[in-house]
Write a protein that holds these residues in place. Structure first.
Motif, PDB file in Angstrom:
ATOM      1  N   HIS A  63      86.998  36.616 -33.692  1.00 18.80           N
ATOM      2  CA  HIS A  63      85.624  36.382 -34.123  1.00 18.80           C
ATOM      3  C   HIS A  63      85.144  37.584 -34.926  1.00 18.80           C
ATOM      4  N   GLY A  64      84.116  37.357 -35.704  1.00 20.10           N
ATOM      5  CA  GLY A  64      83.580  38.450 -36.497  1.00 20.10           C
ATOM      6  C   GLY A  64      82.405  37.969 -37.317  1.00 20.10           C
ATOM      7  N   SER A  65      81.882  38.896 -38.071  1.00 15.98           N
ATOM      8  CA  SER A  65      80.766  38.546 -38.937  1.00 15.98           C
ATOM      9  C   SER A  65      81.221  37.535 -39.981  1.00 15.98           C
ATOM     10  N   LEU A  74      90.248  33.986 -44.976  1.00 14.59           N
ATOM     11  CA  LEU A  74      90.862  33.047 -44.032  1.00 14.59           C
ATOM     12  C   LEU A  74      90.131  31.706 -44.062  1.00 14.59           C
ATOM     13  N   LEU A  75      88.796  31.773 -44.194  1.00 14.67           N
ATOM     14  CA  LEU A  75      88.008  30.534 -44.249  1.00 14.67           C
ATOM     15  C   LEU A  75      88.315  29.762 -45.526  1.00 14.67           C
ATOM     16  N   VAL A 115      85.716  27.335 -35.785  1.00 16.67           N
ATOM     17  CA  VAL A 115      85.109  26.598 -34.679  1.00 16.67           C
ATOM     18  C   VAL A 115      83.623  26.445 -35.012  1.00 16.67           C
ATOM     19  N   THR A 116      83.220  25.241 -35.324  1.00 13.06           N
ATOM     20  CA  THR A 116      81.835  25.019 -35.767  1.00 13.06           C
ATOM     21  C   THR A 116      81.020  24.257 -34.720  1.00 13.06           C
ATOM     22  N   ASP A 117      81.663  23.445 -33.925  1.00 14.13           N
ATOM     23  CA  ASP A 117      80.949  22.721 -32.874  1.00 14.13           C
ATOM     24  C   ASP A 117      80.306  23.716 -31.913  1.00 14.13           C
ATOM     25  N   GLU A 118      79.001  23.575 -31.685  1.00 15.29           N
ATOM     26  CA  GLU A 118      78.282  24.595 -30.920  1.00 15.29           C
ATOM     27  C   GLU A 118      78.802  24.735 -29.491  1.00 15.29           C
ATOM     28  N   VAL A 119      79.080  23.607 -28.872  1.00 15.31           N
ATOM     29  CA  VAL A 119      79.554  23.650 -27.480  1.00 15.31           C
ATOM     30  C   VAL A 119      80.900  24.390 -27.405  1.00 15.31           C
ATOM     31  N   GLU A 120      81.793  24.028 -28.330  1.00 22.87           N
ATOM     32  CA  GLU A 120      83.119  24.651 -28.345  1.00 22.87           C
ATOM     33  C   GLU A 120      83.007  26.141 -28.697  1.00 22.87           C
ATOM     34  N   LYS A 121      82.085  26.443 -29.630  1.00 18.60           N
ATOM     35  CA  LYS A 121      81.925  27.826 -30.066  1.00 18.60           C
ATOM     36  C   LYS A 121      81.400  28.693 -28.920  1.00 18.60           C
ATOM     37  N   SER A 152      81.313  34.247 -36.783  1.00 24.62           N
ATOM     38  CA  SER A 152      82.337  33.226 -37.070  1.00 24.62           C
ATOM     39  C   SER A 152      83.419  33.301 -36.004  1.00 24.62           C
ATOM     40  N   VAL A 153      83.806  32.154 -35.502  1.00 23.06           N
ATOM     41  CA  VAL A 153      84.948  32.088 -34.587  1.00 23.06           C
ATOM     42  C   VAL A 153      86.068  31.347 -35.300  1.00 23.06           C
TER      43      VAL A 153
END
Lengths: 198, 198
Positions: A63-65, A74-75, A115-121, A152-153
Motif C-alpha cells: 500500500h502507499g500514497s 504499476l497502476l 483493491v477498490t472495493d471498500e469492504v475488501e480495501k 492505494s492498496v
C-alpha cells in the motif's frame, strides 16, 4: 497445491538446489519479513522502492500514497518484480571464496490489481495492522473516507513466484579442511524491542 | 562535498522533508546495511535480486557469479536501481492512517563498471570480508585465480543517490490526541549472535 507452477519467468537458474516453489516455505518468508522491495520499469529507467507488504491467502498486498510514482507505473500496467529477503547468518568458510550468507528470499513477478472495493480495501488494511500488532485493527481509529482514498492498496496473486533458501555451515573444499582457519556461522536475528509509549 | 548533486533522477518527490543527500548520512546507511536489492530492465521485464554490498570511499560494490543473469544485464550496460533499507521501528499512531515505520533507506541509480584489475579486485573483495568481520581478509585462504575469475565485482559511483529517513514517534491529527488509544514506537534492531564454530 504441492508447489507453484514453474515457468520461464520464476525458474531459479543459479543454485537451483536452493530453490523452492513450496507454498508453505514461501508463505512463511512473506509472513515473517516486514519489508519488500518493488521494482518496475518506467520511461526514466528502472524504479525501485522499499515498502511494507502483507499476505492474505494467495495474495500479496502493498500500500502507499496514490500519488507515488512507482505505484502510478504499476497502476498503469507495468509488471512488478518484488523481492522479500531475510538474512539469517554470516557463513565463514576457511577460504575467502566459500564465504556466504544464510538467507531465505522470495521473488515474485506480476502485474498488480488495485483493491477498490471498500469492504475488501478496509479488510486488507486491517490485515496489515494485524500483521504488525495483533488486535491493533480493533484499537486504532479506522480510516475515514478521505484517508482511505489517499491510500492505494495493490494486490499481487502469488504466481510466478519462487523462494531461495541457504541454511547450514560453510562448504569448504576438501583440501582446505586442515587449514588453521576458523569457520562457522554467525546468526542474525531481528529483535523487536519493547514498545515505547508516548 | 556538502551533499550529492540533486538531479531529476535522484530527487525525492514524496515526503521531501525526509530526504537527505548528505554523504555522511548515506555512507552510514550503506555501511550498516548488509543486503541491498538491485533491479534492472531486461527483455523479459524487470529483474530484481538481493545481494551483499559494501562501500569503499565513493564507490558501492556488489559481487556475484559472472554467470548471474542480472549481472549479465548490468555488464551489458543496463542501468541499475539499487535500494538499501534499514527498518528501525514500528510507529503506532492513534489512527490507522498515521501508522508508519521508522527507517533509513538509500536509493542509487547508475550503470555499473566491472572491476577487472586484479589488484583492485582483490582489494575490493578484502573490503567485503572486512565489513562482515574485521581481520577476516588476513585469516581466510585467499581466492586462487579460478575463484577470482568466477567472481564478478561490479562497482557503482555514488552518484544519483539519495537517502530517506523517518525517525520519531507517531504524528497524530490534533483531534485524535484524546482518543483512548495507545500510541508509541516499537524499536527494531538486527542482532548479531555469537559465532557457532564448526
Amino acid at each position: 497445491m504441492t508447489h507453484y507452477p514453474i515457468t520461464q519467468r520464476n525458474k531459479v537458474i543459479r543454485s537451483p538446489k536452493r530453490a523452492s516453489y513450496d507454498p508453505e516455505v514461501i508463505h512463511a518468508i512473506l509472513d515473517e519479513a516486514m519489508v519488500c522491495h518493488v521494482a518496475c520499469q518506467s520511461e526514466q529507467g528502472s524504479l525501485i522502492q522499499p515498502t511494507l507488504h502483507w499476505r492474505v491467502d494467495e495474495v500479496l498486498y502493498i500500500h502507499g500514497s496514490s500519488k507515488n510514482g512507482l505505484f502510478q507505473q504499476l497502476l498503469n500496467g507495468a509488471e512488478a518484480s518484488i523481492a522479500v529477503t531475510l538474512l539469517d547468518g554470516i557463513v565463514f568458510a576457511r577460504s575467502a571464496f566459500h564465504h556466504s550468507v544464510n538467507y531465505r528470499s522470495v521473488i515474485l513477478y506480476g502485474k498488480a490489481y488495485e483493491v477498490t472495493d471498500e469492504v475488501e480495501k478496509r479488510a486488507s488494511l486491517d490485515a496489515l495492522m494485524e500483521k504488525f500488532h495483533r488486535g491493533r485493527s480493533k484499537e486504532a481509529r479506522p480510516a475515514n473516507d478521505t484517508e482511505l482514498k489517499a491510500t492505494s492498496v495493490l494486490a499481487f496473486k502469488l504466481e510466478n513466484i519462487s523462494a531461495k533458501v541457504r541454511t547450514g555451515g560453510p562448504v569448504d573444499d576438501p583440501e582446505d579442511m586442515e587449514l588453521p582457519v576458523w569457520a562457522g556461522v554467525q546468526p542474525i536475528t531481528l529483535q523487536l524491542g519493547d514498545i515505547v509509549y508516548e
